[in-house]
Structure formats: C-alpha cells, structure tokens
Write a protein that holds these residues in place. Sequence first.
Motif, PDB file in Angstrom:
ATOM      1  N   LEU A 273      -6.880  13.876   3.052  1.00 33.92           N
ATOM      2  CA  LEU A 273      -6.872  12.522   2.644  1.00 33.92           C
ATOM      3  C   LEU A 273      -8.055  11.477   3.235  1.00 33.92           C
ATOM      4  O   LEU A 273      -7.906  11.417   4.411  1.00 33.92           O
ATOM      5  N   SER A 274      -9.058  11.483   2.861  1.00 35.70           N
ATOM      6  CA  SER A 274     -10.439  10.005   3.407  1.00 35.70           C
ATOM      7  C   SER A 274      -9.403   8.605   3.049  1.00 35.70           C
ATOM      8  O   SER A 274      -9.577   8.062   1.084  1.00 35.70           O
ATOM      9  N   LEU A 275     -10.047   7.506   3.858  1.00 34.86           N
ATOM     10  CA  LEU A 275      -9.206   6.717   3.670  1.00 34.86           C
ATOM     11  C   LEU A 275     -10.536   5.661   3.556  1.00 34.86           C
ATOM     12  O   LEU A 275     -10.884   5.371   4.954  1.00 34.86           O
TER      13      LEU A 275
ATOM     14  N   THR B  26      -4.743  16.452   6.966  1.00 30.00           N
ATOM     15  CA  THR B  26      -6.090  15.695   7.658  1.00 30.00           C
ATOM     16  C   THR B  26      -5.376  14.028   6.996  1.00 30.00           C
ATOM     17  O   THR B  26      -6.116  14.275   5.752  1.00 30.00           O
ATOM     18  N   ILE B  27      -5.535  12.892   7.356  1.00 29.69           N
ATOM     19  CA  ILE B  27      -6.461  12.072   6.687  1.00 29.69           C
ATOM     20  C   ILE B  27      -7.515  11.400   7.710  1.00 29.69           C
ATOM     21  O   ILE B  27      -7.539  10.873   9.024  1.00 29.69           O
ATOM     22  N   LEU B  28      -8.487  10.784   7.373  1.00 30.05           N
ATOM     23  CA  LEU B  28      -9.966  10.755   7.680  1.00 30.05           C
ATOM     24  C   LEU B  28     -10.477   9.269   7.619  1.00 30.05           C
ATOM     25  O   LEU B  28      -9.759   8.821   5.940  1.00 30.05           O
ATOM     26  N   VAL B  29     -10.157   8.451   9.045  1.00 22.47           N
ATOM     27  CA  VAL B  29     -10.789   6.373   7.954  1.00 22.47           C
ATOM     28  C   VAL B  29     -12.107   6.358   7.890  1.00 22.47           C
ATOM     29  O   VAL B  29     -12.758   7.176   9.389  1.00 22.47           O
ATOM     30  N   SER B  30     -13.074   6.171   7.339  1.00 24.77           N
ATOM     31  CA  SER B  30     -14.454   6.081   7.246  1.00 24.77           C
ATOM     32  C   SER B  30     -15.037   5.280   6.648  1.00 24.77           C
ATOM     33  O   SER B  30     -14.193   5.265   5.168  1.00 24.77           O
TER      34      SER B  30
ATOM     35  N   ALA C 186     -13.005  14.753   1.559  1.00 24.11           N
ATOM     36  CA  ALA C 186     -12.082  15.667   1.072  1.00 24.11           C
ATOM     37  C   ALA C 186     -11.563  15.776   0.243  1.00 24.11           C
ATOM     38  O   ALA C 186     -12.730  15.834  -1.132  1.00 24.11           O
ATOM     39  N   ASP C 187     -10.365  15.950   0.244  1.00 23.19           N
ATOM     40  CA  ASP C 187      -9.753  16.461  -1.491  1.00 23.19           C
ATOM     41  C   ASP C 187      -9.128  15.341  -1.724  1.00 23.19           C
ATOM     42  O   ASP C 187      -8.951  15.393  -3.308  1.00 23.19           O
ATOM     43  N   LYS C 188      -8.697  14.022  -1.406  1.00 22.69           N
ATOM     44  CA  LYS C 188      -8.408  12.891  -1.665  1.00 22.69           C
ATOM     45  C   LYS C 188      -8.552  11.804  -1.799  1.00 22.69           C
ATOM     46  O   LYS C 188      -9.174  11.824  -0.199  1.00 22.69           O
ATOM     47  N   LEU C 189      -9.385  10.575  -1.886  1.00 22.61           N
ATOM     48  CA  LEU C 189      -9.978   9.375  -1.750  1.00 22.61           C
ATOM     49  C   LEU C 189      -9.085   8.356  -1.553  1.00 22.61           C
ATOM     50  O   LEU C 189      -8.714   7.992  -3.294  1.00 22.61           O
TER      51      LEU C 189
ATOM     52  N   VAL D 113       0.818  -1.480  -0.061  1.00 23.26           N
ATOM     53  CA  VAL D 113      -0.291   0.164   0.388  1.00 23.26           C
ATOM     54  C   VAL D 113       0.818   1.087  -0.057  1.00 23.26           C
ATOM     55  O   VAL D 113       1.594   1.447   0.796  1.00 23.26           O
ATOM     56  N   SER D 114       1.029   2.361  -1.223  1.00 24.73           N
ATOM     57  CA  SER D 114       1.215   3.873  -1.660  1.00 24.73           C
ATOM     58  C   SER D 114       0.150   4.227  -1.021  1.00 24.73           C
ATOM     59  O   SER D 114      -0.484   4.314  -1.821  1.00 24.73           O
ATOM     60  N   ILE D 115       0.348   5.723  -0.188  1.00 22.68           N
ATOM     61  CA  ILE D 115      -0.560   6.801  -0.478  1.00 22.68           C
ATOM     62  C   ILE D 115       0.970   8.081   0.194  1.00 22.68           C
ATOM     63  O   ILE D 115       1.574   8.413   0.422  1.00 22.68           O
ATOM     64  N   GLU D 116       0.400   9.396  -0.336  1.00 22.61           N
ATOM     65  CA  GLU D 116       0.846  10.382  -0.621  1.00 22.61           C
ATOM     66  C   GLU D 116      -0.109  11.478  -0.487  1.00 22.61           C
ATOM     67  O   GLU D 116      -1.678  11.810  -0.088  1.00 22.61           O
TER      68      GLU D 116
END
Length: 336
Positions: free
Chosen positions: A31-33, A182-186, A196-199, A21-24
């Motif tokens: 970012l929403s995970l 921010t990283i949001l897990v939902s 989110a700006d990015k999903l 897994v790779s994210i930035e």
Amino acid sequence: MNLKVNHISKAFQTNQVLNDVSIEVDKGEILSLTGESGCGKSTLLRIISGLETPDQGSIVLNGKDITDLSPEKRKFGFVFQNLSLFPHLSVKENIFYAITQKERTPKRLEELLSMTGLTGLDARFPHELSGGQQQRVALARALAIKPQLLILDEPFSSLDELLKTKIREEIFDLLRSLHITTILVSHQASDAFLIADKLVVMRHGEIQQTGTPSDVYKNPISPYVSDFFGASVILNGEKSSEDLVKTSFGNLKIDNDRIDTFQLFVRPENIQIGSKNDYNLSGKVLKKEFKGPHDVLKIGNTNNDESISLETERCSIQVNDFIYLKVPEEKIQIFK
C-alpha cells in the motif's frame, strides 16, 4: 496478516493533523500512502508503528487491538527517511541490532546480505558505503526481524535521481519476491505507480481517494488527485442542454444531469489533434516548448482567458496556429 486503521484522528495543540482516517492492508499487499508534504501521512505512519498515540480511533492487527502496544512488540520493520544507521557499528552490527543473540547466526547474516546485495560488505561502517548501499543496510536491518509489516517512510528522498531509480527498482523487486506486506509513504507518484497494489491519497489530514494506481490515475475524484498523479486538462463547463456542455473551447456532448456549472477532466494523452471535419474543441497555439522527443503546446480559447497544455509528438504546428482537438466523450469526467 491483516491491518486495519480505524477512524484515526490526531491533533497537535490546535493543529488537526489527521481527521477520521481509515485504511486496510491485507497480507502480501503493498500500500502506498501518498500526498503533498504536510498532509499527515508521516504522522499516520508513526501511529501505525506505535511511535505516536491517536486522539481517537484504533489500530487492529489480525483482529487484535494494538493501539496501546509498544513499537517493539508490534514486530514491524522500519526504513526511515534518514535511514538511522549507527555510525559506530559495522554493517553486520547494524543489521543484527534489533534481533536476539540466538538469531544472530552466520547463515542468517549471509541470507540478509545476499538478498540485499551486500555480500562481502558486512565489516564496513556506514561512512564507507555509498548512499545506495546504506539504503540496503537499512532494509536488511528491517528484514532481519522477519516483520509482519514493513514500513518505508520516504526511503529514497536522500538519493540523487539516477541512483534513486536503480535502487528503487531493486528494492521493489525484492519486496515483490518476498511477498512482504508493506506500507510505503512517498510524495512521489512514480514510487506509487511502480510498486503499489493500492493507493491512498491524503490531503489536509483526510483521505481523498483509495484505489489501484490505474484506477486513481484514470478516474480521479477531484482536481487535486488528478493533478497530483500527472498532467491533466481541466475545463470549466456549463450545462447547455440535456446532453450538451458548453466550454470556452467548444461544446461537448455529455449525458449530464448534475449541476449547471462544473469542471471537466481529461488526461492529455486522451486528446487528439484532429481535423476541421473531426473535432469537438478548438483553440489557438499561444506557446510551443521543446521537450526532447515531445513538444508541449499551450492552447488558448477565443477570448484568451483560459488555456490548456498538451504534450504531443514532435510536430509542425507553430505559435498562432489555429488547431482542432478531438476529445473522446467516454474519457471525460465531471468534477462538481
């Protein structure tokens, strides 16, 4: 601030929870995970925060490898699913828990109380607060350390639907105004779409798709992603000629040079109920459900071996009616 998660893998005994897994995440970005329960998103969050160690891969913050750095040295703020407030400490004591004595000034307390809507509640204890107020205390505590990165792990799951909507909007408006990375897990698509700006969409420990909320919704790359982010119509298709695709509801003109059998995807809002002179699909209404301002029609093909559901404005169409559907060809995607 720039956070890079590079090729992270993690297994617990024989259970492979994360696989390459790779994210930035860039400064100020939210970012929403997201993904269904058990997809590995919370494990990834624990690795990012330093609470778990990856089997492979690295976590890089501003160009520095922090994979082995302890959680307290990362200066990340956390709001966990269960909030983790100390019941024997007041609001003030909970908020100030993670910062030094020197930083615990009346001015700093007032700033945190004001920005989170807790002014006048600093002497209360968690059991004396509503669920929404407890949520704000957890956020204020996370913000107290002036975090480089704020991590929210299913922060609204314990709230009822009405309160969740209100608190969620207030918190997201605050994060936007503060420009906090921010990283949001939902597992709720509505959370991701709102802020989110990015999903990043995960499934079975792997990333399925990354993009803006609009792009992921409009251009999903798989049936799983399409269904996760709302209602979708997926039809089995078979290549009939160079530019014609056969479905059990009719033929669609699509420039397709791919495999002979595949699936076609389209969002229901892009399907129009048309007339006999202007349509490319047709079917019989098998069921009609009342949904307040809308009706939901279940439409079957000629052989009744395939069906689609379509939400419409309140209409006079009835069960057993034969209807014509217009699908703009530019809105159709092909899944292998």
